[in-house]
Design an enzyme around this catalytic site. Structure first.
Site, mmCIF file in Angstrom:
data_model
loop_
_atom_site.group_PDB
_atom_site.id
_atom_site.type_symbol
_atom_site.label_atom_id
_atom_site.label_comp_id
_atom_site.label_asym_id
_atom_site.label_seq_id
_atom_site.Cartn_x
_atom_site.Cartn_y
_atom_site.Cartn_z
ATOM 1 C CB SER A 13 -1.076 -0.069 1.155
ATOM 2 O OG SER A 13 -0.384 0.012 2.478
ATOM 3 C CG ASP A 183 -1.144 3.479 9.578
ATOM 4 O OD1 ASP A 183 -0.261 3.883 9.501
ATOM 5 O OD2 ASP A 183 -1.985 2.520 8.867
ATOM 6 C CG HIS A 186 -0.892 2.940 5.469
ATOM 7 N ND1 HIS A 186 -1.313 2.218 6.659
ATOM 8 C CD2 HIS A 186 -0.865 2.257 4.413
ATOM 9 C CE1 HIS A 186 -1.516 1.109 6.055
ATOM 10 N NE2 HIS A 186 -1.304 0.832 4.822
#
Length: 225
Positions: A13, A183, A186
């Site tokens: 991601s 977090d 990310h």
């Protein structure tokens, strides 16, 4: 006429960064976009490919390498994977050992090198974690095995290593971890900028070395002409 180089970025991601997977030219809004923007500013003849998919582990990359990465025949492949190999241990009780992670990454490097006469240059990105919750500090032990695997592969292959965990941990000491990755993983725009800058430090170092190596060769060729 300058040949256009293809640069492929492969990962999870952090690389994906919300790209439109239906659009082959979509780069997302993370560090890959910043890299492409910098090349455009430099006027460089490059094609940037974002082949990141959120949630991927190393085994996921291996499954999709043939359709998603190999066809691009990239001149430079940036491999940035490992945080989900750590994270799934804690959120899905589905661990990946450091040994299995390293073995998969080795197969990826070997398969790409063997699939064409001139294999790509590699840039290996170290996975990182910036703990923002108390329990995440314990995760670092698991991540360390993945980090060391990437470092071994870089040392053995001569590929440039981007030591992101060290770089971002140092930056978090000044900015606070949440300012870089709310977090712990990310990245914010600031975090993405630091990742892109670290990538260019590795890439520009390789490019400079290549130019320095080429100069004596060219001089020797002229002397014997």
């Amino acid at each position: 006429m300058t040949r256009t180089q293809t640069l492929a970025f492969v990962g999870d991601s952090i690389t994906d960064a919300g790209r439109d997977r239906a659009d082959a030219g979509s780069l997302g809004d993370g560090y890959v976009r910043l890299v492409a923007d910098e090349f455009a500013r430099r006027g460089a003849s490059v094609r940037v490919v974002n082949a990141g998919i959120a949630g991927n582990r190393a085994v996921d990359l291996e499954r999709r390498w043939a359709p998603d990465v190999a066809p691009h025949e990239a001149d430079v492949v940036t491999l940035f994977i490992g945080v989900n190999d750590m994270w799934r241990r804690y959120d899905h009780d589905d661990p990946t050992s450091a040994e299995d992670f390293e073995a998969t990454c080795r197969r990826l490097l070997a398969a790409e090198a063997q699939s064409r006469p001139v294999g790509p240059k590699w840039i290996l990105m170290e996975p990182f974690l910036l703990p923002v919750r108390e329990e995440q500090h314990a995760w670092l032990d698991d991540l360390d095995g993945k980090r060391q695997a990437v470092r071994r592969l870089a040392e053995e292959t001569g590929a440039p290593l981007v030591p992101l965990h060290d770089i971002l941990t140092a930056a978090a000491g000044a900015e606070g971890a949440a300012a870089l990755a709310p977090d712990g993983v990310h990245p914010t725009p600031l975090g993405s900028r630091l990742i892109a800058d670290a990538w260019f430090t590795a890439f520009d170092g390789v490019s400079a070395s290549g130019r320095e190596a080429a100069a004596p060769a060219a001089e020797a060729s002229a002397a014997t002409a």
